[in-house]
Design an enzyme around this catalytic site. Structure first.
Site, short mmCIF file in Angstrom:
data_model
loop_
_atom_site.label_atom_id
_atom_site.label_comp_id
_atom_site.label_asym_id
_atom_site.label_seq_id
_atom_site.Cartn_x
_atom_site.Cartn_y
_atom_site.Cartn_z
N SER A 43 17.81 17.18 -17.42
CA SER A 43 17.08 18.45 -17.41
C SER A 43 17.81 19.49 -18.24
O SER A 43 19.04 19.54 -18.26
CB SER A 43 16.92 18.96 -15.97
OG SER A 43 16.36 20.26 -15.95
N HIS A 86 0.83 -1.22 0.00
CA HIS A 86 0.00 0.00 0.00
C HIS A 86 0.86 1.27 0.00
O HIS A 86 0.45 2.31 0.51
CB HIS A 86 -0.95 0.04 1.20
CG HIS A 86 -1.85 -1.15 1.30
ND1 HIS A 86 -3.07 -1.22 0.66
CD2 HIS A 86 -1.69 -2.34 1.95
CE1 HIS A 86 -3.63 -2.39 0.92
NE2 HIS A 86 -2.81 -3.09 1.70
N LYS A 108 20.96 16.88 -12.91
CA LYS A 108 19.78 16.04 -12.71
C LYS A 108 19.81 14.85 -13.67
O LYS A 108 20.11 14.99 -14.85
CB LYS A 108 18.50 16.85 -12.95
CG LYS A 108 17.23 16.16 -12.49
CD LYS A 108 16.04 17.12 -12.59
CE LYS A 108 14.80 16.57 -11.92
NZ LYS A 108 14.25 15.41 -12.62
N GLU A 152 10.86 5.28 -18.11
CA GLU A 152 9.82 6.08 -18.76
C GLU A 152 9.53 5.58 -20.17
O GLU A 152 8.37 5.49 -20.59
CB GLU A 152 10.24 7.55 -18.76
CG GLU A 152 10.25 8.16 -17.36
CD GLU A 152 10.97 9.48 -17.27
OE1 GLU A 152 11.43 9.98 -18.34
OE2 GLU A 152 11.11 10.02 -16.16
#
Length: 457
Positions: free
Chosen positions: A313, A183, A319, A326
């Site tokens: 980025s 959960h 980053k 993805e």
């Protein structure tokens, strides 16, 4: 201005560019269906070539075409199978739902190239190349051949590589304990290798499900001709063609036992698409877990480290994003959408024929190729460099309040829950809470609360 020649059919005359190896039906399809940019899959054309080659050999055996005609057809099919003349198959997916125009495109190209090879007009696109066949049985047969070969040559190798990568990661990470999560909340501990084994098993199950599809896809429609009755096709033609295909492709193809089913139903394709969707669901879960576990590097979970493949980025220096996760997740979503379209298309078998087959062929080909490519990319650019952040895992296990679960048999669920809540509210470790509540001494806590003893291997 390009040079043209005149081709004719029952509808009259039509101009075709002189350097093209197709005839009137292909040209009419090109002019009548200027829809989208999606073309018939290359692997479908290749499957047609194996099929036309097998049909030519069978027709010669039955005495329906001459040895020279057979040789001409086989020569052209072999040339296309080498990768030649693929620019001669330009038709849109969005055409007649039976795929008739693609079957005739194949017949016309074989006819023109075969006659050029023979230096005489020995082939005709309908009477010779399409002998004992109909578009209604050749297209679904080629579709099934394509699916079988893409499972064997694309999906299984990609799955096997990914399974092997997870097995390696299991071995490399044996003995490392991390906190479990259910959960999205802290749960009891497990070994990192056990978590990885779950991903491996998901892929092994997906492979088994694809294997379960193969017997249905190996059933071919050859011999059904127009409506399933086998008109203009000799008895035994279907078995001979399937035996030849099995020999060519080192596979096992068999006649569909009910030719009326073979033409009107696309249940095998829907079953296959469902297996692809199940694989996509497993891959999406894996991709999501990995990007969650790697999130950070300092303000997230950060329990694993994934390769930094490219800057993440255009504005934030340094980053790095989980780009392989993805890309894989987008592929999975596309495959799930494709499955929805295939399912609806498979339900549209009106009377003796399904007329959504080009769509089914395109979607299944795209799904198989996307999944195979994405799995290989994920293995190569992510799994090969995935590392456990053991220090972070140990810290999370130490800080977890769910270690209290192992005290249920000792102090009971109620007191254990009280200790967990007390620790959370007072910002204490579980050990500090247990001692302050007077349930155990620090030494007794260390004796009872041993994460390794909470895990069954």
């Amino acid at each position: 201005m390009k040079k043209t020649r005149i081709e004719s059919d029952v509808l009259g005359e039509i101009e075709v560019e002189s350097d093209k190896y197709w005839k009137s039906q292909t040209q009419r399809s090109l002019e009548n269906f200027k829809i989208g940019s999606e073309k018939m899959p290359k692997d479908l054309i290749m499957s047609f070539m194996y099929l036309k080659k097998a049909c030519a050999l069978a027709n010669e055996k039955f005495g329906l075409i001459s040895s020279f005609q057979k040789e001409a057809i086989v020569h052209v099919c072999d040339e296309v199978l080498k990768g030649n003349y693929l620019d001669q198959f330009p038709l849109s997916v969005w055409q007649t739902g039976s795929g008739t125009q693609t079957n005739m495109n194949v017949n016309e190209v074989i006819t023109m190239l075969g006659n050029e090879w023979a230096h005489e007009e020995i082939l005709h696109q309908n009477d010779v190349v399409n002998c004992s066949q109909s578009s209604n049985d050749t297209f679904p047969a080629a579709l099934h051949i394509m699916c079988v070969m893409e499972i064997q040559n694309l999906l299984f190798p990609a799955l096997d590589r990914m399974i092997s990568d997870f097995k390696r990661l299991e071995d490399e990470n044996k003995g490392i304990i991390k906190i479990g999560r259910t959960h999205l909340q802290d749960a009891t501990p497990l070994y990192f290798s056990q978590e990885l084994s779950g991903y491996r098993s998901m892929l092994e199950h997906s492979k088994a499900q694809l294997e379960a599809v193969l017997p249905f896809l190996r059933e071919l429609a050859c011999g059904a001709t127009a409506v399933g009755s086998g008109i203009n096709c000799p008895k035994g033609f279907d078995q001979m063609v399937d035996d030849l295909l099995s020999e060519f492709l080192k596979e096992s193809f068999v006649p569909d036992p009910n030719k009326f089913h073979a033409l009107t139903s696309k249940d095998a394709c829907a079953f296959y698409s469902g297996a692809l969707k199940s694989l996509a669901a497993n891959l999406l879960k894996i991709a999501n877990d990995i990007r969650w576990l790697a999130c950070g590097p300092r303000c997230g979970i950060g329990e694993i480290v994934i390769p930094a493949n490219e800057p993440g980025s255009s504005i934030m220096p340094g980053k790095v994003n989980p780009t392989q996760c993805e890309a894989l997740s987008m592929v999975c979503v596309q495959v799930m959408g494709n499955d929805g379209a295939v399912g609806i298309a498979a339900s549209q078998g009106n009377f003796e024929l399904n007329v959504y087959m080009p769509l089914i062929a395109y979607n299944l080909d795209q799904s198989a190729r996307l999944l195979a490519d994405a799995m290989i990319s994920f293995s190569e650019h992510l799994l090969q460099g995935l590392k456990a952040n053991q220090e972070k895992m140990e810290s999370n296990v130490h800080d977890s309040l769910m270690l209290v679960t192992c005290l249920n048999p000792v102090i009971g669920y109620k007191k254990a829950a009280q200790a967990a809540q007390y620790a959370y509210q007072k910002d204490l470790t579980l050990k500090e809470a247990i001692v302050q509540l007077g349930f155990f001494s620090a030494e007794q806590f260390d004796e009872f609360v041993v994460p390794e003893k909470m895990i069954q291997e």
